[in-house]
Scaffold this active site. Structure first.
Site, mmCIF file in Angstrom:
data_model
loop_
_atom_site.group_PDB
_atom_site.id
_atom_site.type_symbol
_atom_site.label_atom_id
_atom_site.label_comp_id
_atom_site.label_asym_id
_atom_site.label_seq_id
_atom_site.Cartn_x
_atom_site.Cartn_y
_atom_site.Cartn_z
ATOM 1 N N SER A 140 3.589 -5.299 12.780
ATOM 2 C CA SER A 140 4.916 -4.866 13.249
ATOM 3 C C SER A 140 5.185 -5.411 14.649
ATOM 4 C CB SER A 140 4.987 -3.332 13.299
ATOM 5 O OG SER A 140 4.576 -2.783 12.081
ATOM 6 N N GLU A 370 7.820 -7.450 5.719
ATOM 7 C CA GLU A 370 9.098 -7.889 6.317
ATOM 8 C C GLU A 370 9.750 -6.762 7.133
ATOM 9 O OE1 GLU A 370 11.671 -10.526 4.084
ATOM 10 O OE2 GLU A 370 9.998 -11.002 2.754
HETATM 11 C C1 LIG Z 1 1.686 -7.170 -0.039
HETATM 12 C C2 LIG Z 1 1.909 -7.687 1.349
HETATM 13 C C3 LIG Z 1 2.360 -9.000 1.521
HETATM 14 C C4 LIG Z 1 2.536 -9.517 2.808
HETATM 15 N N1 LIG Z 1 2.917 -10.822 2.956
HETATM 16 C C5 LIG Z 1 3.025 -11.352 4.190
HETATM 17 C C6 LIG Z 1 3.341 -12.741 4.380
HETATM 18 O O1 LIG Z 1 3.534 -13.491 3.415
HETATM 19 N N2 LIG Z 1 3.399 -13.234 5.640
HETATM 20 C C7 LIG Z 1 3.189 -12.451 6.730
HETATM 21 O O2 LIG Z 1 3.266 -12.965 7.843
HETATM 22 N N3 LIG Z 1 2.878 -11.127 6.597
HETATM 23 C C8 LIG Z 1 2.803 -10.572 5.374
HETATM 24 N N4 LIG Z 1 2.477 -9.237 5.218
HETATM 25 C C9 LIG Z 1 2.186 -8.431 6.390
HETATM 26 C C10 LIG Z 1 3.253 -7.406 6.715
HETATM 27 O O3 LIG Z 1 4.400 -8.033 7.208
HETATM 28 C C11 LIG Z 1 2.620 -6.391 7.688
HETATM 29 O O4 LIG Z 1 1.681 -5.645 6.947
HETATM 30 C C12 LIG Z 1 3.666 -5.497 8.316
HETATM 31 O O5 LIG Z 1 4.451 -6.214 9.253
HETATM 32 C C13 LIG Z 1 3.037 -4.294 9.027
HETATM 33 O O6 LIG Z 1 2.034 -4.733 9.904
HETATM 34 P P1 LIG Z 1 0.598 -4.054 9.878
HETATM 35 O O7 LIG Z 1 0.093 -4.063 8.483
HETATM 36 O O8 LIG Z 1 -0.223 -4.705 10.917
HETATM 37 O O9 LIG Z 1 0.861 -2.535 10.252
HETATM 38 P P2 LIG Z 1 1.101 -1.979 11.720
HETATM 39 O O10 LIG Z 1 1.928 -2.921 12.518
HETATM 40 O O11 LIG Z 1 -0.200 -1.527 12.256
HETATM 41 O O12 LIG Z 1 2.015 -0.715 11.403
HETATM 42 C C14 LIG Z 1 1.459 0.427 10.721
HETATM 43 C C15 LIG Z 1 2.550 1.409 10.460
HETATM 44 O O13 LIG Z 1 3.096 1.858 11.695
HETATM 45 C C16 LIG Z 1 4.424 2.271 11.483
HETATM 46 N N5 LIG Z 1 5.284 1.620 12.491
HETATM 47 C C17 LIG Z 1 5.386 0.310 12.762
HETATM 48 N N6 LIG Z 1 6.288 0.092 13.738
HETATM 49 C C18 LIG Z 1 6.765 1.320 14.083
HETATM 50 C C19 LIG Z 1 7.731 1.774 15.040
HETATM 51 N N7 LIG Z 1 8.400 0.904 15.820
HETATM 52 N N8 LIG Z 1 7.951 3.101 15.128
HETATM 53 C C20 LIG Z 1 7.277 3.994 14.359
HETATM 54 N N9 LIG Z 1 6.368 3.614 13.426
HETATM 55 C C21 LIG Z 1 6.117 2.311 13.300
HETATM 56 C C22 LIG Z 1 4.816 1.843 10.056
HETATM 57 O O14 LIG Z 1 4.742 2.966 9.200
HETATM 58 C C23 LIG Z 1 3.747 0.847 9.691
HETATM 59 O O15 LIG Z 1 3.543 0.776 8.304
HETATM 60 C C24 LIG Z 1 2.297 -8.699 3.939
HETATM 61 C C25 LIG Z 1 1.872 -7.373 3.749
HETATM 62 C C26 LIG Z 1 1.666 -6.867 2.488
HETATM 63 C C27 LIG Z 1 1.186 -5.453 2.332
#
Ligand SMILES: Cc1cc2nc3c(=O)[nH]c(=O)nc-3n(C[C@H](O)[C@H](O)[C@H](O)COP(=O)(O)OP(=O)(O)OC[C@H]3O[C@@H](n4cnc5c(N)ncnc54)[C@H](O)[C@@H]3O)c2cc1C
Length: 390
Positions: A140, A370
């Site tokens: 994120s 996304e």
């Molecule tokens: C099936 C799948 C396919 C993917 N494909 C791609 C891809 O092709 N390319 C790519 O680059 N990435 C890809 N991703 C990655 C995806 O974009 C990230 O998992 C996502 O951006 C969340 O990042 P993170 O997993 O590090 O969770 P974190 O950033 O650690 O966030 C964890 C949780 O914190 C909460 N959170 C986040 N921001 C906030 C906020 N501002 N306020 C309050 N709560 C918040 C949300 O509930 C979030 O789920 C994919 C992920 C999955 C699961």
């Protein structure tokens, strides 16, 4: 029979209607092949890319000058395609989505040479693409990105690791985001076209998730990328990523809507045929309440998705707020709709292989990638506050 009344809405032109009808018919005709599974998700995805590319459906993912079907990326066509593929086969939707997302930045901001080199092969399915933004410590929080791009004579050297990369182990080309250091945080990122045949590129891990997709962690060790593979200007990376997501976030909502519409149709089929207490399950008013919620959620999602897509297609430069609303509402609502559908199936709903069981697993990740739902709320709130303050 599925409700397709939305296609008469004024958001669409006749070209959209005929695209939707042709793709729906093609999916029906090829239902068996779309669902064939080998147990190897990478092989399945490659097969689907060949199949969809051969049939011409990836032409919706690139502009007409490079083999596409619309003059520029047409968000309504992208959304209708994802909704229809999502309704029929989630992995086929994934294959289509990645051809578009993986080259969206090239279509929007790439040099002529790079567009000519990659987009026609994406349109035919002769190349597979991916979008490499996320890292272990930067999901994120994109601005925390660590993968580096260092300027050298004639190009850039890339070092670092990306994770959660869809198609990471099967893509021929990636849109890659890396820290080029023009400024701290988000202003110091650049976007590149990265051919995965580049020396120093490797796949370090395959990631298994609840609904099988080809996901990988990938590594870059002293990879050289020529100057013309930079997309836009140095330091433009964050802006390019956000402009690309402005288009593709609505399409995530559309895929979710496809899942939800399928779950609704499955649930109605079950509720009208299952006998309970001497009458069809659908005669019970609590069942009708669940079906009403599903139908309402689907139409409300469709209105938000096609509003965002229409606004972008008619030339509104940014649709960040509209796309965030579409993605947030459609993915969260689809999760609830699919859950209700599964409940109507009773025990049969949790049996592996049941369509609603598959959809129950498929929908979950769409609320995370996304931009997680919480991120979309932040985007909507910021835009609303800015507009209200003037
Ligand atoms: C099936 C799948 C396919 C993917 N494909 C791609 C891809 O092709 N390319 C790519 O680059 N990435 C890809 N991703 C990655 C995806 O974009 C990230 O998992 C996502 O951006 C969340 O990042 P993170 O997993 O590090 O969770 P974190 O950033 O650690 O966030 C964890 C949780 O914190 C909460 N959170 C986040 N921001 C906030 C906020 N501002 N306020 C309050 N709560 C918040 C949300 O509930 C979030 O789920 C994919 C992920 C999955 C699961």
């Amino acid at each position: 029979m599925a409700d397709t009344s939305f296609i008469a809405w004024p958001f669409f032109e006749d070209s959209h209607r005929s695209h939707f009808e042709a793709l729906s018919l093609w999916c029906e005709t090829h239902a068996h092949d779309l669902h064939e599974e080998s147990g190897d998700v990478e092989a399945d995805c490659r097969r689907l890319v060949k199949m969809l590319g051969g049939a011409g459906w990836f032409r919706a993912a690139v502009p007409a000058a490079y083999g596409g079907s619309t003059e520029k990326l047409d968000v309504r066509t992208l959304c209708l395609t994802r909704m229809t593929l999502g309704y029929n086969a989630a992995l086929a939707d994934f294959a289509f989505a990645m051809q578009g997302l993986g080259t969206g930045a090239i279509s929007l901001f790439g040099s002529e040479a790079v567009k000519q080199a990659y987009l026609p092969k994406i349109a035919t399915g002769d190349m597979i693409s991916g979008f490499a933004l996320s890292e272990k410590e930067a999901g994120s929080d994109v601005a925390a990105m660590d993968t580096s791009a260092t300027k050298v004579d004639g190009g850039w050297i890339i070092n670092g690791e990306k994770t959660w990369i869809s198609n990471g182990a099967i893509a021929d080309v990636l849109t890659l985001f890396a820290r080029s250091g023009e400024a701290p945080g988000a202003k110091g990122l650049s976007a590149f076209v990265f051919p995965t045949a580049t020396a120093g590129f490797s796949v370090t891990e395959r990631i298994d998730v609840i609904a099988p997709h080809p996901l990988a962690t990938i590594r870059f060790e002293n990879c050289f990328i020529p100057d013309d593979h930079l997309i836009g200007e140095p330091g433009d990376g964050f802006r390019i990523a956000m402009a690309t997501l402005d288009i593709f976030r609505s399409t995530v909502g559309a895929a979710a809507l496809g899942f939800a519409r399928r779950a609704t149709d499955e649930a109605v089929g079950r509720a009208t045929s299952r006998q309970l207490f001497g009458a069809p399950l659908s005669d019970l008013q609590l069942t009708q309440a669940a079906i009403a919620d599903m139908a309402l959620g689907n139409d409300a999602s469709a209105l938000l998705i096609f509003r965002a897509a229409w606004a972008k297609d008619r030339g509104q430069p940014r649709v960040t707020r509209e796309a965030a609303m579409a993605k947030l509402y459609a993915t969260d609502t689809a999760q609830q709709t699919i859950d209700k559908a599964l409940q109507l199936f009773g025990g049969a709903g949790v049996v592996s292989g049941n369509t609603v069981e598959q959809l129950y697993r498929e929908i979950r990740a769409l609320r995370i990638y996304e931009g997680a739902s919480e991120v979309q709320k932040v985007v909507i709130a910021r835009a609303t506050i800015a507009e209200t303050k003037g």
